[in-house]
Write an enzyme that holds these catalytic residues in place. Structure first.
Site, PDB file in Angstrom:
ATOM      1  CG  ASP A 192      -6.586  -8.647 -13.183  1.00 11.52           C
ATOM      2  OD1 ASP A 192      -6.779  -7.458 -12.875  1.00 11.52           O
ATOM      3  OD2 ASP A 192      -6.116  -9.489 -12.381  1.00 11.52           O
ATOM      4  CE  LYS A 216      -7.473  -5.502  -9.940  1.00  7.66           C
ATOM      5  NZ  LYS A 216      -6.298  -6.068 -10.599  1.00  7.66           N
ATOM      6  CD  GLU A 230      -6.730  -4.646  -6.078  1.00  3.82           C
ATOM      7  OE1 GLU A 230      -7.306  -4.938  -7.148  1.00  3.82           O
ATOM      8  OE2 GLU A 230      -5.588  -5.056  -5.797  1.00  3.82           O
ATOM      9  CD  GLU A 284      -1.730  -4.228  -3.207  1.00  3.23           C
ATOM     10  OE1 GLU A 284      -2.058  -4.261  -4.413  1.00  3.23           O
ATOM     11  OE2 GLU A 284      -0.869  -4.993  -2.707  1.00  3.23           O
ATOM     12  CE  LYS A 306      -7.558  -8.304  -5.828  1.00  2.00           C
ATOM     13  NZ  LYS A 306      -7.450  -9.059  -7.095  1.00  2.00           N
ATOM     14  CB  SER A 357      -9.876 -11.251  -5.366  1.00  2.00           C
ATOM     15  OG  SER A 357      -9.622 -10.890  -6.720  1.00  2.00           O
ATOM     16  CE1 TYR A 416      -6.004  -7.988  18.155  1.00  2.00           C
ATOM     17  CE2 TYR A 416      -4.436  -6.852  16.766  1.00  2.00           C
ATOM     18  CZ  TYR A 416      -4.826  -7.997  17.430  1.00  2.00           C
ATOM     19  OH  TYR A 416      -4.063  -9.119  17.362  1.00  2.00           O
TER      20      TYR A 416
END
Lengths: 364, 363
Positions: free
Chosen positions: A34, A147, A188, A190, A230, A301, A364
């Site tokens: 995309d 998305k 998403e 990010e 995502k 993805s 962690y």
């Protein structure tokens, strides 16, 4: 608290959850094809090809007309608006070619970033205006998922609580609107890899961001079983002097996810960010071999990490079609194996070698 | 965002996570024996026994003198402060007796509910003052986990956003303080079953409450792997005319949890609320047979649902102690089976119940 007004009927929920599961079934992942016109310009410039609509069409045609067996590795393809309405050289719509292969068609819905005043160059994402009508039209035109990419960065005073809250809220509004129109929203958020921060810091930030995202999705009555996530993998910043193994990346990533992503989410399809094709595959493989509980599918993805070799092989020449398709198929297959923890890197001595690199009781 | 200042060292995290996992090891759950003096008054008056410190001691002795059979089904016991420092007839501290059975010791640390002004009878819970020092002392004296109960209720206008926010926040503060002292916090956001609302309404409210709780825990930097959750099961209100099967309750409960409780949480230990002993076991069993994937242990933290028969058998008489202890052991074993989906119930067998799951029902 107002009495519940169901956002979706049982029918709508069923449809959404089936679409989401189909995309990530059996190790399948997503081809993120995309790239906007501008971004395609960057890609094409590197292989010295002019950024025309025809060139963009040709490259996508080569990818989408590969052998049907690609549907074993690719469950969904995300398209840019222009590409959704393009056809192959015989006049057949790309989206129909993909659907006939049993691949679910998705569409990029956001309309780019907008600055957040009063922050250290942080942004939110636009695209909510008229989104419901756009989604309805895309659904009619054969699309089943959407998305939307929100971007956060790690730097001085970043991500700020405003940036986290605003992007989480925009993602939740987008997700809610998609579901009203039968589209599965890929969410998403990010966190960019730019910077010199270490792995632990990226993990810390990713956990805060994801907690905010899932609180916002809950507040907006989004049906989690009909969404996909995502996210970035948890990695050190690009300029970090310390190097980490795929197992360390995997442990930090899965730890962050299992502290924030409810089990109701059917699949997590990582973005590749700036990773090389091989690193993106090795990291995904390590993630799937991580010994922590993983109630969601962990897949891919990928944009660049699926297309870099293919682009290089193509070079803008139709006679390179076969080589291009082979390069693409090779990465698709490798990532499908990685999504099942079965990828064997030709250089290494096999799965056993990587398994031992997990530090079993690392906290962690 | 300021750089992270780790709340806990790797050592501390490991200790907390080990404790939590031990409490909810397969087939084990918690005996909630932390009734306050006021709550014990209600229990004892029902069997005609005077609410004295000695009677409370004698009663807990009945429970804690259970033999080794409880080792495989009880992972932890929650104490009230008074009981935590009491001893049995031979002068052995109760805490020691429990520890000697390999069972972990917990302590109730909240100090009861207080009203939230401007709401429709809603409350928050107090107990944060000096909690850091109290936890340090309890840890020295043998406690490895704690419990704090918040209460929400369903009506036309409740739970309000304030009640949800405030209770989630206070639970997160408590949890953070506990962990600083090596104590695993059991986080209990109870939504009362009072009312005539249906199953769906309870599920909706439970999802909103749990989402707020986990956001607050994240905001307060609580280490989820070193916590346990003690929620209500998703059930209709007591006055709801519609009846639901254990499988429907199970499906609604597990769905709500899947949408809100991160997989990092090692165990969910349900409260029994007003359920009968048998209901509580059947529902827990159905929850463990639910076909949805469940990444956390799903077990019990029962008070009344483990003790009702024992209390009745005891009735304040030393001569009845043995029989009363047997009643408790029996319920403990049944719930241990239910926590593995292996409880056959006093009625029909497991197979018949399995078919009652509506496979594609969307909640």
């Amino acid at each position: 608290m107002a009495y519940r007004f169901p956002a979706l009927t049982a029918e709508q929920k069923k449809e959404l959850s089936e679409i989401a599961q189909r995309i990530v079934a059996n190790g399948k992942g997503i081809l993120a094809a995309d790239e906007s016109v501008g971004t395609m310009g960057n890609r094409l410039q590197r292989i010295k090809v002019e950024n025309t609509e025809e060139n963009r069409r040709q490259f996508r045609e080569i990818l989408f007309t590969v052998d049907n067996s690609v549907n074993q590795s690719i469950g969904g393809v995300i398209l840019f608006h222009e590409t959704l309405y393009q056809k192959d050289s015989q006049g057949k719509l790309f989206r129909n070619i993909l659907k006939e292969k049993g691949i679910v068609v998705g569409i990029k819905l956001d309309q780019g970033s907008a600055p957040l005043a009063g922050t250290n160059k942080e942004t939110t994402i636009q695209g909510l205006d008229g989104l419901s009508e756009r989604c309805a039209q895309y659904k009619k035109d054969g699309v089943d998922f959407g998305k939307w990419r929100a971007v956060l960065r790690i730097a001085d005073q970043c991500p700020s609580s405003l940036a986290i809250q605003e992007n989480a809220n925009a993602l939740a509004r987008y997700a809610s609107i998609c579901q009203q129109n039968g589209l599965v929203p890929i969410v998403e958020p990010e966190v960019l890899p730019d910077g010199d921060h270490d792995l632990e810091y990226c993990q810390y930030v990713s956990e805060k961001v994801l907690a905010a995202v899932y609180k916002a999705l809950n507040d907006h009555h989004v049906y989690l079983e009909g969404t996909l996530l995502k996210p970035n993998m948890v990695t050190a910043g690009h300029a970090c002097s310390k190097k980490y193994t795929p197992e360390q990346v995997a442990m930090a990533t899965v730890t962050a996810l299992h502290r924030t992503v409810p089990a109701a989410v059917p699949g997590i399809c990582f973005l590749s960010g700036g990773m090389s094709e091989e690193d993106a595959t090795l990291n995904l493989n390590a993630i799937n071999r991580c010994p922590l509980p993983k109630p969601w599918k962990l897949s891919f993805s990928y944009g660049r990490a699926l297309q870099a070799s293919a682009l290089a092989a193509w070079g803008g020449k139709t006679e390179n079609k076969k080589a291009t398709q082979e390069a693409f198929m090779k990465r698709a297959l490798a990532n499908c194996q990685a999504a099942q923890g079965k990828y064997v890197h030709t250089g290494s001595s096999g799965a056993a070698a990587t398994q031992s690199l997990f530090t079993a009781s690392y906290t962690y | 965002m300021p750089h992270s200042y780790p709340a806990l060292s790797a050592e501390q995290k490991r200790e907390l996570s080990d404790i939590a996992l031990r409490i909810v090891s397969p087939g084990k759950g918690i005996l909630a024996a932390d009734e306050s003096v006021g709550s014990m008054a209600k229990r004892l008056s029902q069997i005609g026994v005077e609410n004295t410190e000695e009677n409370r001691r004698l009663y807990r002795q009945v429970l804690f003198s259970a033999d080794d059979r409880v080792k495989k089904c009880i992972g932890g016991v929650i104490f009230f402060h008074e009981t935590f420092y009491q001893k049995d007839d031979n002068g052995v501290p109760f805490v020691q007796t429990i520890q000697d059975k390999g069972i972990l010791v917990g302590i109730k640390v909240d100090k009861g509910v207080v009203p939230l002004a401007g709401t429709d009878g809603e409350t928050t819970t107090q107990g944060l003052d000096g909690l850091l020092e109290r936890c340090a002392q309890y840890k020295k004296d043998g406690a490895d986990f704690a419990k704090w109960r918040c209460v929400l209720k369903i009506s036309d206008r409740t739970p309000s956003a304030l009640a949800i926010l405030e209770n989630a926040n206070v639970l997160a503060r408590y949890a953070s303080i506990c962990q600083q002292n090596g104590i695993v916090p059991i986080v209990e956001p109870e939504i009362l079953p009072d009312g005539d609302h249906d199953l769906k309404r309870c599920q909706y409210v439970t999802e909103k409450v749990l989402a707020a709780v986990y956001k607050a825990l994240s905001d307060h930097h609580v280490y989820l792997e070193g916590t346990l959750l003690k929620p209500n099961m998703v059930t209709p209100g007591h006055a709801c005319p519609v009846k639901y099967s254990p499988e429907e309750i199970a499906m609604a409960t597990v769905t709500a949890l899947r949408r809100t409780v991160p997989p990092a949480v090692p165990g969910v230990t349900f409260l029994s609320g007003g359920q009968s002993e048998e209901e509580a076991s059947l529902n827990l069993n159905a929850i463990n047979r639910c076909p949805l994937p469940r990444p956390w242990a799903l077990t019990f933290s029962y008070g009344r649902a483990l003790q009702a028969s024992a209390l009745n058998a005891w009735r304040g008489q030393r001569d009845n102690a043995g029989a009363a202890t047997e009643e408790f052991i029996k319920r403990a074993e049944m719930n241990g089976l239910a926590a593995q989906g292996r409880y056959e119930g006093s009625g029909d067998g497991g197979a018949a119940a399995q078919s009652l799951y509506v496979a594609n029902h969307s909640y």
